[in-house]
Enzyme design. Sequence first.
Site, PDB file in Angstrom:
ATOM      1  N   ALA A   4      53.396  29.825  31.402  1.00 17.80           N
ATOM      2  CA  ALA A   4      53.213  28.376  31.488  1.00 17.80           C
ATOM      3  C   ALA A   4      52.377  28.043  32.714  1.00 17.80           C
ATOM      4  O   ALA A   4      52.892  27.947  33.827  1.00 17.80           O
ATOM      5  CB  ALA A   4      54.572  27.668  31.543  1.00 17.80           C
ATOM      6  N   MET A   5      51.079  27.907  32.508  1.00 22.94           N
ATOM      7  CA  MET A   5      50.157  27.535  33.584  1.00 22.94           C
ATOM      8  C   MET A   5      49.710  26.083  33.450  1.00 22.94           C
ATOM      9  O   MET A   5      49.904  25.270  34.349  1.00 22.94           O
ATOM     10  CB  MET A   5      48.914  28.441  33.560  1.00 22.94           C
ATOM     11  CG  MET A   5      49.154  29.907  33.781  1.00 22.94           C
ATOM     12  SD  MET A   5      47.549  30.775  33.907  1.00 22.94           S
ATOM     13  CE  MET A   5      48.064  32.444  33.523  1.00 22.94           C
ATOM     14  N   THR A   6      49.076  25.765  32.316  1.00 26.79           N
ATOM     15  CA  THR A   6      48.395  24.489  32.147  1.00 26.79           C
ATOM     16  C   THR A   6      49.358  23.319  32.129  1.00 26.79           C
ATOM     17  O   THR A   6      50.437  23.384  31.525  1.00 26.79           O
ATOM     18  CB  THR A   6      47.581  24.502  30.838  1.00 26.79           C
ATOM     19  OG1 THR A   6      46.726  25.650  30.834  1.00 26.79           O
ATOM     20  CG2 THR A   6      46.742  23.256  30.702  1.00 26.79           C
ATOM     21  N   GLU A   7      48.961  22.238  32.790  1.00 23.91           N
ATOM     22  CA  GLU A   7      49.758  21.011  32.819  1.00 23.91           C
ATOM     23  C   GLU A   7      48.924  19.841  32.335  1.00 23.91           C
ATOM     24  O   GLU A   7      47.683  19.885  32.398  1.00 23.91           O
ATOM     25  CB  GLU A   7      50.241  20.728  34.243  1.00 23.91           C
ATOM     26  CG  GLU A   7      51.171  21.773  34.791  1.00 23.91           C
ATOM     27  CD  GLU A   7      51.700  21.438  36.177  1.00 23.91           C
ATOM     28  OE1 GLU A   7      52.430  22.261  36.728  1.00 23.91           O
ATOM     29  OE2 GLU A   7      51.366  20.350  36.701  1.00 23.91           O
TER      30      GLU A   7
ATOM     31  N   GLY B 131      44.391  20.991  33.450  1.00 22.44           N
ATOM     32  CA  GLY B 131      43.468  21.914  32.806  1.00 22.44           C
ATOM     33  C   GLY B 131      43.398  23.243  33.523  1.00 22.44           C
ATOM     34  O   GLY B 131      44.420  23.865  33.817  1.00 22.44           O
TER      35      GLY B 131
ATOM     36  N   ILE C 190      51.031  25.611  25.540  1.00 19.27           N
ATOM     37  CA  ILE C 190      51.662  26.899  25.814  1.00 19.27           C
ATOM     38  C   ILE C 190      51.793  27.704  24.522  1.00 19.27           C
ATOM     39  O   ILE C 190      52.594  27.372  23.641  1.00 19.27           O
ATOM     40  CB  ILE C 190      53.039  26.721  26.480  1.00 19.27           C
ATOM     41  CG1 ILE C 190      52.916  25.806  27.708  1.00 19.27           C
ATOM     42  CG2 ILE C 190      53.614  28.078  26.848  1.00 19.27           C
ATOM     43  CD1 ILE C 190      51.904  26.255  28.737  1.00 19.27           C
TER      44      ILE C 190
ATOM     45  N   GLU D  75      42.885  39.043  30.824  1.00 17.63           N
ATOM     46  CA  GLU D  75      42.984  38.054  29.753  1.00 17.63           C
ATOM     47  C   GLU D  75      41.594  37.663  29.267  1.00 17.63           C
ATOM     48  O   GLU D  75      41.340  37.587  28.057  1.00 17.63           O
ATOM     49  CB  GLU D  75      43.727  36.817  30.248  1.00 17.63           C
ATOM     50  CG  GLU D  75      43.774  35.683  29.228  1.00 17.63           C
ATOM     51  CD  GLU D  75      44.501  34.453  29.723  1.00 17.63           C
ATOM     52  OE1 GLU D  75      44.545  33.458  28.975  1.00 17.63           O
ATOM     53  OE2 GLU D  75      45.033  34.481  30.848  1.00 17.63           O
TER      54      GLU D  75
ATOM     55  N   ARG E  15      25.476  35.421  -3.803  1.00 19.22           N
ATOM     56  CA  ARG E  15      25.308  34.008  -4.138  1.00 19.22           C
ATOM     57  C   ARG E  15      23.866  33.697  -4.530  1.00 19.22           C
ATOM     58  O   ARG E  15      22.917  34.145  -3.859  1.00 19.22           O
ATOM     59  CB  ARG E  15      25.713  33.149  -2.936  1.00 19.22           C
ATOM     60  CG  ARG E  15      25.645  31.647  -3.178  1.00 19.22           C
ATOM     61  CD  ARG E  15      26.793  31.190  -4.044  1.00 19.22           C
ATOM     62  NE  ARG E  15      26.768  29.742  -4.215  1.00 19.22           N
ATOM     63  CZ  ARG E  15      27.562  29.081  -5.044  1.00 19.22           C
ATOM     64  NH1 ARG E  15      28.448  29.753  -5.774  1.00 19.22           N
ATOM     65  NH2 ARG E  15      27.500  27.775  -5.137  1.00 19.22           N
TER      66      ARG E  15
ATOM     67  N   GLU F 139      32.528  26.817  31.515  1.00 20.57           N
ATOM     68  CA  GLU F 139      32.075  26.242  32.775  1.00 20.57           C
ATOM     69  C   GLU F 139      32.738  26.932  33.965  1.00 20.57           C
ATOM     70  O   GLU F 139      32.096  27.185  34.999  1.00 20.57           O
ATOM     71  CB  GLU F 139      32.351  24.738  32.796  1.00 20.57           C
ATOM     72  CG  GLU F 139      31.496  23.920  31.844  1.00 20.57           C
ATOM     73  CD  GLU F 139      31.809  24.152  30.371  1.00 20.57           C
ATOM     74  OE1 GLU F 139      30.910  24.012  29.535  1.00 20.57           O
ATOM     75  OE2 GLU F 139      32.980  24.476  30.058  1.00 20.57           O
TER      76      GLU F 139
END
Length: 379
Positions: free
Chosen positions: A126-129, A133, A159, A244, A270, A369
Amino acid sequence: MDPQRNVFREDHEQFRSTVRRFIEREWAPHMDEWNKAGMVSREFWQKAGQEGLLCVTLPTEYGGGGGDFGHSAVIAEEIARANVGGASLALHSDIVAPYIERLGTEEQKLRWLPDICAGKAILAVAMTEPGCGSDLKSIRTSAVREGDEYVINGAKTFISNGLLSDLVVVVCKTDPTAGAKGVSLIVVEGHRNGFRRGRKLEKVGMHAQDTAELFFDNVRVPVSNRLGEEGKGFGYLMQELPQERFMIAVTAAAKLEYLLQQTLVYVKERSAFGQKVWDFQNTKFKLADVKAQAVALRTLVDHYLAQHISRRLTVQEAAIAKLHATETLWKCLDEMVQLHGGYGYMLEYPIARAFVDMRVSRVYGGSSEVMRDLISREL
Protein backbone atom coordinates in the site's frame (compact mmCIF):
# COMPACT_ATOMS: atom_id res chain seq x y z
CA MET A 1 14.83 -12.52 -37.95
CA ASP A 2 14.36 -13.18 -34.25
CA PRO A 3 17.33 -12.36 -32.01
CA GLN A 4 19.17 -15.33 -30.54
CA ARG A 5 18.29 -15.56 -26.87
CA ASN A 6 21.14 -16.66 -24.63
CA VAL A 7 19.93 -15.27 -21.33
CA PHE A 8 18.09 -18.39 -20.11
CA ARG A 9 19.70 -21.62 -18.90
CA GLU A 10 18.35 -25.14 -19.39
CA ASP A 11 16.70 -25.11 -15.95
CA HIS A 12 14.87 -21.91 -16.90
CA GLU A 13 13.50 -23.52 -20.05
CA GLN A 14 12.45 -26.66 -18.17
CA PHE A 15 10.64 -24.43 -15.72
CA ARG A 16 8.97 -22.67 -18.66
CA SER A 17 7.27 -25.93 -19.64
CA THR A 18 5.87 -26.29 -16.12
CA VAL A 19 4.56 -22.72 -16.14
CA ARG A 20 2.98 -23.09 -19.57
CA ARG A 21 1.16 -26.29 -18.61
CA PHE A 22 -0.12 -24.70 -15.41
CA ILE A 23 -1.47 -21.66 -17.26
CA GLU A 24 -3.21 -23.85 -19.84
CA ARG A 25 -4.74 -26.04 -17.14
CA GLU A 26 -5.51 -23.73 -14.21
CA TRP A 27 -5.57 -20.18 -15.56
CA ALA A 28 -6.74 -19.68 -19.14
CA PRO A 29 -10.00 -21.68 -18.77
CA HIS A 30 -11.17 -19.41 -15.92
CA MET A 31 -10.49 -15.97 -17.42
CA ASP A 32 -14.09 -15.21 -18.41
CA GLU A 33 -15.30 -16.21 -14.97
CA TRP A 34 -12.66 -14.14 -13.17
CA ASN A 35 -13.18 -11.10 -15.40
CA LYS A 36 -16.85 -11.08 -14.44
CA ALA A 37 -16.12 -11.65 -10.74
CA GLY A 38 -13.42 -8.97 -10.65
CA MET A 39 -10.90 -11.26 -8.96
CA VAL A 40 -9.38 -14.71 -9.13
CA SER A 41 -10.16 -17.46 -6.66
CA ARG A 42 -8.14 -18.12 -3.52
CA GLU A 43 -7.98 -21.74 -4.65
CA PHE A 44 -5.95 -20.62 -7.66
CA TRP A 45 -3.34 -18.99 -5.44
CA GLN A 46 -2.90 -22.18 -3.43
CA LYS A 47 -2.59 -24.24 -6.64
CA ALA A 48 0.09 -21.82 -7.86
CA GLY A 49 1.91 -22.32 -4.56
CA GLN A 50 1.67 -26.09 -4.80
CA GLU A 51 3.04 -25.95 -8.35
CA GLY A 52 6.05 -23.92 -7.18
CA LEU A 53 5.11 -20.76 -9.10
CA LEU A 54 5.16 -18.39 -6.12
CA CYS A 55 8.28 -16.72 -4.72
CA VAL A 56 10.58 -18.66 -7.00
CA THR A 57 13.60 -16.55 -6.00
CA LEU A 58 13.16 -16.93 -2.24
CA PRO A 59 15.33 -19.39 -0.29
CA THR A 60 14.00 -22.94 0.00
CA GLU A 61 14.20 -22.86 3.80
CA TYR A 62 11.25 -20.44 3.79
CA GLY A 63 9.29 -22.38 1.18
CA GLY A 64 10.59 -20.54 -1.88
CA GLY A 65 11.97 -21.98 -5.08
CA GLY A 66 15.61 -21.07 -4.53
CA GLY A 67 15.89 -19.78 -8.08
CA ASP A 68 16.94 -16.46 -9.61
CA PHE A 69 15.20 -13.65 -11.44
CA GLY A 70 15.40 -15.65 -14.66
CA HIS A 71 12.72 -17.96 -13.25
CA SER A 72 10.55 -14.96 -12.41
CA ALA A 73 11.04 -13.62 -15.95
CA VAL A 74 9.91 -16.97 -17.39
CA ILE A 75 6.64 -16.72 -15.45
CA ALA A 76 6.07 -13.14 -16.63
CA GLU A 77 6.75 -14.07 -20.25
CA GLU A 78 4.41 -17.06 -20.23
CA ILE A 79 1.61 -15.03 -18.64
CA ALA A 80 2.06 -12.35 -21.31
CA ARG A 81 2.10 -14.86 -24.15
CA ALA A 82 -1.02 -16.59 -22.89
CA ASN A 83 -2.75 -13.19 -22.67
CA VAL A 84 -4.12 -14.03 -19.23
CA GLY A 85 -4.30 -11.81 -16.18
CA GLY A 86 -5.94 -11.24 -12.84
CA ALA A 87 -3.57 -13.00 -10.48
CA SER A 88 -0.79 -10.57 -9.57
CA LEU A 89 1.88 -13.22 -9.16
CA ALA A 90 4.73 -10.80 -9.84
CA LEU A 91 3.39 -8.32 -7.30
CA HIS A 92 3.14 -11.04 -4.68
CA SER A 93 6.40 -12.86 -5.43
CA ASP A 94 8.79 -10.33 -6.93
CA ILE A 95 7.68 -7.00 -5.50
CA VAL A 96 6.25 -7.50 -2.00
CA ALA A 97 7.80 -10.76 -0.77
CA PRO A 98 11.36 -9.45 -1.30
CA TYR A 99 10.72 -6.67 1.22
CA ILE A 100 10.07 -9.32 3.86
CA GLU A 101 12.91 -11.59 2.76
CA ARG A 102 15.53 -8.81 2.62
CA LEU A 103 14.39 -6.58 5.48
CA GLY A 104 12.66 -8.99 7.84
CA THR A 105 14.05 -10.49 10.98
CA GLU A 106 14.41 -14.25 11.16
CA GLU A 107 11.28 -14.36 13.31
CA GLN A 108 9.31 -12.36 10.71
CA LYS A 109 10.50 -14.57 7.87
CA LEU A 110 9.55 -17.76 9.67
CA ARG A 111 6.20 -16.26 10.68
CA TRP A 112 5.12 -15.05 7.24
CA LEU A 113 7.11 -16.49 4.34
CA PRO A 114 6.03 -20.17 4.39
CA ASP A 115 2.36 -19.25 3.95
CA ILE A 116 3.29 -16.59 1.38
CA CYS A 117 5.20 -19.14 -0.70
CA ALA A 118 2.34 -21.63 -0.40
CA GLY A 119 -0.30 -19.16 -1.59
CA LYS A 120 -2.10 -19.31 1.75
CA ALA A 121 -1.26 -15.67 2.54
CA ILE A 122 -1.68 -13.23 -0.36
CA LEU A 123 0.40 -10.06 -0.39
CA ALA A 124 -0.24 -6.43 -1.28
CA VAL A 125 1.78 -3.24 -0.89
CA ALA A 126 0.00 0.00 0.00
CA MET A 127 1.92 3.00 -1.34
CA THR A 128 -0.40 5.22 -3.37
CA GLU A 129 -2.79 7.59 -1.61
CA PRO A 130 -5.61 9.80 -2.89
CA GLY A 131 -3.99 12.99 -4.13
CA CYS A 132 -0.37 11.77 -3.92
CA GLY A 133 0.12 9.51 -6.93
CA SER A 134 3.80 8.75 -7.47
CA ASP A 135 4.95 11.33 -4.88
CA LEU A 136 5.78 8.92 -2.06
CA LYS A 137 7.44 11.64 0.01
CA SER A 138 4.04 13.30 0.43
CA ILE A 139 2.11 10.36 1.87
CA ARG A 140 -0.07 11.18 4.88
CA THR A 141 -0.87 7.77 6.33
CA SER A 142 0.58 7.98 9.83
CA ALA A 143 1.95 5.40 12.24
CA VAL A 144 2.30 6.80 15.76
CA ARG A 145 4.21 4.70 18.24
CA GLU A 146 2.52 3.99 21.55
CA GLY A 147 4.67 1.70 23.66
CA ASP A 148 5.15 -1.58 21.80
CA GLU A 149 2.55 -0.76 19.15
CA TYR A 150 2.04 1.50 16.16
CA VAL A 151 -1.35 3.16 15.67
CA ILE A 152 -1.99 3.58 11.95
CA ASN A 153 -4.43 6.06 10.39
CA GLY A 154 -4.93 6.94 6.75
CA ALA A 155 -6.16 5.75 3.36
CA LYS A 156 -4.60 4.09 0.33
CA THR A 157 -5.94 3.66 -3.19
CA PHE A 158 -5.29 1.68 -6.40
CA ILE A 159 -4.09 -1.27 -4.30
CA SER A 160 -3.68 -4.45 -6.35
CA ASN A 161 -4.72 -7.59 -4.42
CA GLY A 162 -6.50 -5.15 -2.12
CA LEU A 163 -9.53 -7.37 -1.57
CA LEU A 164 -7.79 -10.75 -1.39
CA SER A 165 -4.69 -9.74 0.54
CA ASP A 166 -3.92 -11.26 3.93
CA LEU A 167 -0.75 -9.23 4.57
CA VAL A 168 -0.25 -5.64 3.43
CA VAL A 169 3.08 -3.81 3.52
CA VAL A 170 1.92 -0.29 4.35
CA VAL A 171 4.04 2.76 3.60
CA CYS A 172 3.57 5.06 6.60
CA LYS A 173 4.88 8.30 8.02
CA THR A 174 6.37 7.58 11.45
CA ASP A 175 7.75 11.13 11.56
CA PRO A 176 5.58 13.58 9.59
CA THR A 177 8.16 16.37 9.98
CA ALA A 178 11.07 14.48 8.42
CA GLY A 179 9.95 14.18 4.77
CA ALA A 180 11.48 11.15 3.07
CA LYS A 181 13.40 10.33 6.25
CA GLY A 182 10.12 9.89 8.14
CA VAL A 183 8.82 6.98 6.04
CA SER A 184 8.61 3.43 7.45
CA LEU A 185 7.28 0.07 6.19
CA ILE A 186 4.86 -1.77 8.46
CA VAL A 187 3.09 -5.08 7.80
CA VAL A 188 -0.64 -5.05 8.59
CA GLU A 189 -2.56 -8.32 8.78
CA GLY A 190 -6.01 -8.34 7.23
CA HIS A 191 -7.76 -9.27 10.49
CA ARG A 192 -6.62 -6.19 12.45
CA ASN A 193 -9.37 -4.09 14.05
CA GLY A 194 -9.85 -0.80 12.24
CA PHE A 195 -8.50 -2.12 8.94
CA ARG A 196 -11.17 -1.85 6.28
CA ARG A 197 -11.27 -2.60 2.57
CA GLY A 198 -13.21 -0.18 0.41
CA ARG A 199 -14.99 -0.76 -2.85
CA LYS A 200 -13.57 -2.77 -5.71
CA LEU A 201 -12.41 -0.14 -8.15
CA GLU A 202 -13.87 -0.39 -11.65
CA LYS A 203 -10.91 -0.15 -14.02
CA VAL A 204 -10.70 0.30 -17.79
CA GLY A 205 -8.85 -3.01 -18.10
CA MET A 206 -7.36 -5.83 -16.01
CA HIS A 207 -10.86 -6.67 -14.82
CA ALA A 208 -9.90 -9.93 -13.12
CA GLN A 209 -7.27 -8.22 -10.96
CA ASP A 210 -8.88 -6.98 -7.77
CA THR A 211 -7.96 -3.37 -7.07
CA ALA A 212 -9.32 -1.59 -4.03
CA GLU A 213 -9.15 1.26 -1.57
CA LEU A 214 -7.81 0.48 1.91
CA PHE A 215 -8.63 2.39 5.10
CA PHE A 216 -6.82 2.42 8.45
CA ASP A 217 -8.73 3.74 11.46
CA ASN A 218 -6.62 3.49 14.60
CA VAL A 219 -5.21 0.15 13.48
CA ARG A 220 -2.90 -1.20 16.15
CA VAL A 221 -0.02 -3.44 15.17
CA PRO A 222 3.00 -4.52 17.20
CA VAL A 223 6.30 -2.76 16.59
CA SER A 224 7.61 -6.21 15.63
CA ASN A 225 5.60 -5.83 12.39
CA ARG A 226 7.90 -3.07 11.14
CA LEU A 227 10.25 -4.07 8.31
CA GLY A 228 13.77 -2.77 8.75
CA GLU A 229 14.58 0.39 10.65
CA GLU A 230 12.19 3.19 11.45
CA GLY A 231 12.53 6.15 9.08
CA LYS A 232 14.39 4.25 6.37
CA GLY A 233 11.37 3.09 4.40
CA PHE A 234 11.87 5.51 1.51
CA GLY A 235 15.36 4.16 0.91
CA TYR A 236 14.05 0.60 1.04
CA LEU A 237 11.42 1.48 -1.58
CA MET A 238 14.03 2.98 -3.88
CA GLN A 239 16.07 -0.24 -3.62
CA GLU A 240 13.16 -2.50 -4.58
CA LEU A 241 11.26 -0.39 -7.12
CA PRO A 242 13.76 -1.07 -9.98
CA GLN A 243 12.79 -4.76 -9.98
CA GLU A 244 9.10 -3.86 -10.18
CA ARG A 245 9.77 -1.54 -13.10
CA PHE A 246 11.93 -4.03 -14.91
CA MET A 247 9.30 -6.75 -14.51
CA ILE A 248 6.87 -4.46 -16.34
CA ALA A 249 9.42 -4.17 -19.16
CA VAL A 250 9.83 -7.97 -19.34
CA THR A 251 6.07 -8.34 -19.64
CA ALA A 252 5.80 -5.64 -22.30
CA ALA A 253 8.45 -7.24 -24.52
CA ALA A 254 6.78 -10.66 -24.41
CA LYS A 255 3.32 -9.16 -24.90
CA LEU A 256 4.45 -7.26 -28.01
CA GLU A 257 5.85 -10.43 -29.58
CA TYR A 258 2.64 -12.33 -28.84
CA LEU A 259 0.40 -9.60 -30.24
CA LEU A 260 2.48 -9.32 -33.41
CA GLN A 261 1.99 -13.03 -34.08
CA GLN A 262 -1.76 -12.73 -33.42
CA THR A 263 -2.01 -9.77 -35.77
CA LEU A 264 -0.09 -11.55 -38.53
CA VAL A 265 -2.51 -14.48 -38.34
CA TYR A 266 -5.48 -12.10 -38.50
CA VAL A 267 -4.35 -10.00 -41.48
CA LYS A 268 -3.36 -13.08 -43.49
CA GLU A 269 -6.81 -14.62 -42.97
CA ARG A 270 -9.04 -11.52 -43.19
CA SER A 271 -10.17 -10.23 -46.59
CA ALA A 272 -11.04 -6.66 -47.59
CA PHE A 273 -11.76 -5.21 -51.04
CA GLY A 274 -11.18 -8.54 -52.73
CA GLN A 275 -7.80 -9.37 -51.18
CA LYS A 276 -6.23 -10.32 -47.90
CA VAL A 277 -5.51 -7.44 -45.54
CA TRP A 278 -1.89 -8.66 -45.56
CA ASP A 279 -1.63 -7.96 -49.30
CA PHE A 280 -1.91 -4.20 -48.85
CA GLN A 281 1.49 -2.51 -48.79
CA ASN A 282 0.37 -0.38 -45.85
CA THR A 283 -0.19 -3.51 -43.76
CA LYS A 284 3.23 -4.92 -44.56
CA PHE A 285 4.99 -1.65 -43.82
CA LYS A 286 3.14 -1.13 -40.52
CA LEU A 287 3.96 -4.64 -39.32
CA ALA A 288 7.54 -4.35 -40.54
CA ASP A 289 7.84 -1.35 -38.22
CA VAL A 290 6.29 -3.35 -35.36
CA LYS A 291 8.69 -6.23 -35.99
CA ALA A 292 11.69 -3.89 -35.94
CA GLN A 293 10.49 -2.36 -32.68
CA ALA A 294 9.85 -5.80 -31.15
CA VAL A 295 13.35 -7.04 -32.02
CA ALA A 296 14.97 -3.87 -30.67
CA LEU A 297 12.94 -4.13 -27.47
CA ARG A 298 13.76 -7.82 -27.03
CA THR A 299 17.47 -7.09 -27.45
CA LEU A 300 17.37 -4.33 -24.82
CA VAL A 301 15.29 -6.30 -22.32
CA ASP A 302 17.43 -9.43 -22.60
CA HIS A 303 20.57 -7.37 -22.08
CA TYR A 304 19.16 -5.88 -18.89
CA LEU A 305 17.73 -9.26 -17.87
CA ALA A 306 21.22 -10.74 -17.85
CA GLN A 307 22.30 -7.78 -15.73
CA HIS A 308 19.49 -8.28 -13.25
CA ILE A 309 19.96 -12.03 -12.89
CA SER A 310 23.43 -11.07 -11.63
CA ARG A 311 21.87 -8.30 -9.46
CA ARG A 312 23.68 -5.55 -11.38
CA LEU A 313 20.70 -3.63 -12.79
CA THR A 314 20.76 0.05 -11.79
CA VAL A 315 17.89 2.41 -11.01
CA GLN A 316 18.49 4.29 -14.26
CA GLU A 317 18.67 1.10 -16.36
CA ALA A 318 15.39 -0.14 -14.92
CA ALA A 319 13.81 3.22 -15.72
CA ILE A 320 15.16 3.08 -19.29
CA ALA A 321 13.79 -0.44 -19.74
CA LYS A 322 10.33 0.43 -18.41
CA LEU A 323 10.05 3.69 -20.34
CA HIS A 324 11.16 2.23 -23.66
CA ALA A 325 9.21 -1.00 -23.28
CA THR A 326 5.86 0.49 -22.32
CA GLU A 327 5.98 3.38 -24.76
CA THR A 328 6.99 1.02 -27.60
CA LEU A 329 4.29 -1.49 -26.71
CA TRP A 330 1.58 1.16 -26.64
CA LYS A 331 2.58 2.72 -29.96
CA CYS A 332 2.74 -0.67 -31.69
CA LEU A 333 -0.42 -1.92 -30.02
CA ASP A 334 -2.38 1.06 -31.35
CA GLU A 335 -1.15 0.31 -34.87
CA MET A 336 -2.16 -3.35 -34.59
CA VAL A 337 -5.62 -2.50 -33.26
CA GLN A 338 -6.06 -0.31 -36.35
CA LEU A 339 -5.18 -3.21 -38.65
CA HIS A 340 -7.96 -5.27 -37.04
CA GLY A 341 -10.58 -2.70 -37.99
CA GLY A 342 -13.81 -2.96 -36.00
CA TYR A 343 -12.81 -6.34 -34.60
CA GLY A 344 -9.89 -4.68 -32.88
CA TYR A 345 -12.45 -3.05 -30.59
CA MET A 346 -14.14 -6.32 -29.63
CA LEU A 347 -12.97 -7.80 -26.33
CA GLU A 348 -13.27 -11.33 -27.65
CA TYR A 349 -10.11 -10.62 -29.68
CA PRO A 350 -6.74 -10.76 -27.89
CA ILE A 351 -5.70 -7.43 -29.39
CA ALA A 352 -8.65 -5.60 -27.80
CA ARG A 353 -8.12 -7.26 -24.43
CA ALA A 354 -4.47 -6.23 -24.52
CA PHE A 355 -5.46 -2.69 -25.54
CA VAL A 356 -7.49 -2.13 -22.37
CA ASP A 357 -5.18 -4.15 -20.11
CA MET A 358 -1.84 -2.68 -21.12
CA ARG A 359 -2.57 1.06 -21.16
CA VAL A 360 -1.84 1.21 -17.44
CA SER A 361 1.71 -0.06 -17.99
CA ARG A 362 2.73 3.53 -18.79
CA VAL A 363 1.37 4.60 -15.39
CA TYR A 364 1.87 1.96 -12.69
CA GLY A 365 5.27 1.22 -11.22
CA GLY A 366 6.03 4.89 -11.81
CA SER A 367 4.64 6.82 -14.77
CA SER A 368 6.63 7.44 -17.95
CA GLU A 369 7.18 10.99 -16.75
CA VAL A 370 8.74 9.71 -13.51
CA MET A 371 10.98 7.38 -15.56
CA ARG A 372 12.14 10.32 -17.67
CA ASP A 373 12.95 12.27 -14.52
CA LEU A 374 14.99 9.37 -13.12
CA ILE A 375 16.89 8.95 -16.38
CA SER A 376 17.59 12.67 -16.71
CA ARG A 377 19.24 12.78 -13.30
CA GLU A 378 22.17 10.79 -14.67
CA LEU A 379 22.60 12.81 -17.87
